[in-house]
Scaffold this active site. Structure first.
Site, PDB file in Angstrom:
ATOM      1  N   CYS A  57       0.888  -1.475   0.316  1.00 35.41           N
ATOM      2  CA  CYS A  57      -0.093   0.661   0.348  1.00 35.41           C
ATOM      3  C   CYS A  57       0.696   1.467   0.257  1.00 35.41           C
ATOM      4  O   CYS A  57       0.080   2.396  -0.059  1.00 35.41           O
ATOM      5  CB  CYS A  57      -0.802   0.062   0.917  1.00 35.41           C
ATOM      6  SG  CYS A  57      -2.389  -1.360   1.154  1.00 35.41           S
ATOM      7  N   HIS A  92      -3.016   7.127   4.559  1.00 37.21           N
ATOM      8  CA  HIS A  92      -3.851   5.416   3.825  1.00 37.21           C
ATOM      9  C   HIS A  92      -4.991   4.927   4.264  1.00 37.21           C
ATOM     10  O   HIS A  92      -5.064   4.845   5.891  1.00 37.21           O
ATOM     11  CB  HIS A  92      -2.246   3.957   4.126  1.00 37.21           C
ATOM     12  CG  HIS A  92      -2.822   3.076   3.701  1.00 37.21           C
ATOM     13  ND1 HIS A  92      -4.034   2.053   1.707  1.00 37.21           N
ATOM     14  CD2 HIS A  92      -3.062   1.421   4.510  1.00 37.21           C
ATOM     15  CE1 HIS A  92      -4.018   1.710   2.471  1.00 37.21           C
ATOM     16  NE2 HIS A  92      -3.898   0.763   3.426  1.00 37.21           N
ATOM     17  N   ASN A 110     -11.011  -0.691   1.799  1.00 35.23           N
ATOM     18  CA  ASN A 110      -9.911  -0.644   1.047  1.00 35.23           C
ATOM     19  C   ASN A 110      -9.016  -0.615   0.134  1.00 35.23           C
ATOM     20  O   ASN A 110      -8.865  -1.070  -0.482  1.00 35.23           O
ATOM     21  CB  ASN A 110      -8.780  -1.692   2.108  1.00 35.23           C
ATOM     22  CG  ASN A 110      -7.128  -1.299   2.508  1.00 35.23           C
ATOM     23  OD1 ASN A 110      -6.495  -0.283   0.853  1.00 35.23           O
ATOM     24  ND2 ASN A 110      -6.662  -2.356   3.494  1.00 35.23           N
TER      25      ASN A 110
END
Length: 314
Positions: A110, A243, A273
């Protein structure tokens, strides 16, 4: 470095928490309490990592202040590739038809967005490029195991494109003041916390608590590092884009940095996500909100325990 244009693409299909309640008994309240997620986007059977990346890039070209043929570098980022040979970056090159330029792709979980921007920084520093396209795209639902009650409900799909120049091209450009990235693969459950093994169970998170603890440690830590390196205090920052992993992580980071939650930009509630694309999508979603002179920090943490922070000035 300067961001000239940012654009994003989201699939049309919306998956609410009711889907998972029917599938495996996880209630809306249970999911929201633990993650903050209410719904997420899912790519159609005709879509994949590459098609979403292309759509985001084409959308960005519509407002690009220079001819696409001046792009002399494409960097793609994803951990959910459609094709690991003809990469997402090459798919974008093919679609926008800019031949014979450097084209590379990176996967660092990520954190890939910031590592991709660092690659651009390196090409610029070596005078090998002047105008780059960074495209981030994740097709999490292609790999996700929805029956997994630990992580099957977390993931969403989406893509974003950032057009970056070495020099300022207009007053509306955002300046990338600094980027810091790192790897914490030596700590905790870094090698097991989040895994994607396509020939096994796919995208899983068997050690979510360890991921949570280290995300809450490293995102504030590297945010402070990028501020200190630029002689800034947290009070100088207008917004932080963490994030988009878990709303509880976002709130924890806000508490650690001692900033009000309204300074924390979040889209996980309605997108899930979206991996390395999440922060870039949030940039695009909020670009009209940012005012000239405001400073924004993007801070990331990913599987394998990659991490980083980037300082922007509008």
């Amino acid at each position: 470095m300067f961001i000239n244009t940012v654009a994003s693409y989201l699939p049309e299909q919306v998956i609410t928490n009711a889907y998972f309640e029917q599938l495996n008994g996880l209630t809306d309240e249970w999911i929201i309490e633990r993650t903050g997620i209410r719904q997420r986007r899912k790519a159609s059977s005709e879509e994949n990592t590459n098609t979403m990346a292309v759509m985001a890039s084409l959308k960005g070209l519509e407002s690009l202040p220079y001819d696409k043929n001046e792009i002399d570098l494409i960097v793609g980022a994803t951990y959910t590739p459609y094709d690991v040979i003809a990469t997402v970056a090459h798919a974008v090159q093919h679609a926008i038809n800019v031949p014979e330029i450097p084209v590379v792709s990176i996967s660092s979980a990520c954190s890939s967005l910031l590592n991709a921007i660092e690659i651009v920084q390196g090409y610029f520093a070596m005078n090998k490029a002047k105008r780059a396209l960074v495209v981030v795209s994740e097709h999490n639902t292609a790999y996700n195991n929805e029956d997994d009650t630990k992580a099957g409900h977390l993931w969403g799909d989406g893509a974003a494109a950032l057009f970056i120049s070495k020099e300022r091209l207009s007053d509306s450009d955002w300046e990338i003041k600094d980027v810091i990235t790192g790897g914490a693969g030596t700590i905790g459950k870094a090698m097991e916390g989040v895994t994607l093994k396509p020939l096994e169970r796919g995208l899983i998170m068997p050690y979510g608590k360890d991921v949570f603890i280290n995300a809450c440690t490293y995102m504030p830590k590297v945010s402070r590092q990028v501020l200190e390196r630029n002689s800034l205090d947290i009070s100088d920052i207008s917004y932080i884009i963490p994030h988009q992993a878990n709303l509880r992580i976002t709130k924890n980071v806000a508490g650690t940095l001692q900033v009000p939650e309204e300074k924390m930009i979040s889209n996980i509630q309605y997108l899930g996500n979206t991996g390395c694309a999440g922060c870039a999508i949030a940039l695009d979603e909020n670009k009209t909100k940012f005012q000239k002179g405001e400073k924004v920090v993007i801070t990331v943490f990913g599987g394998g325990y990659s991490y980083g922070a980037m300082l922007l000035e509008v």
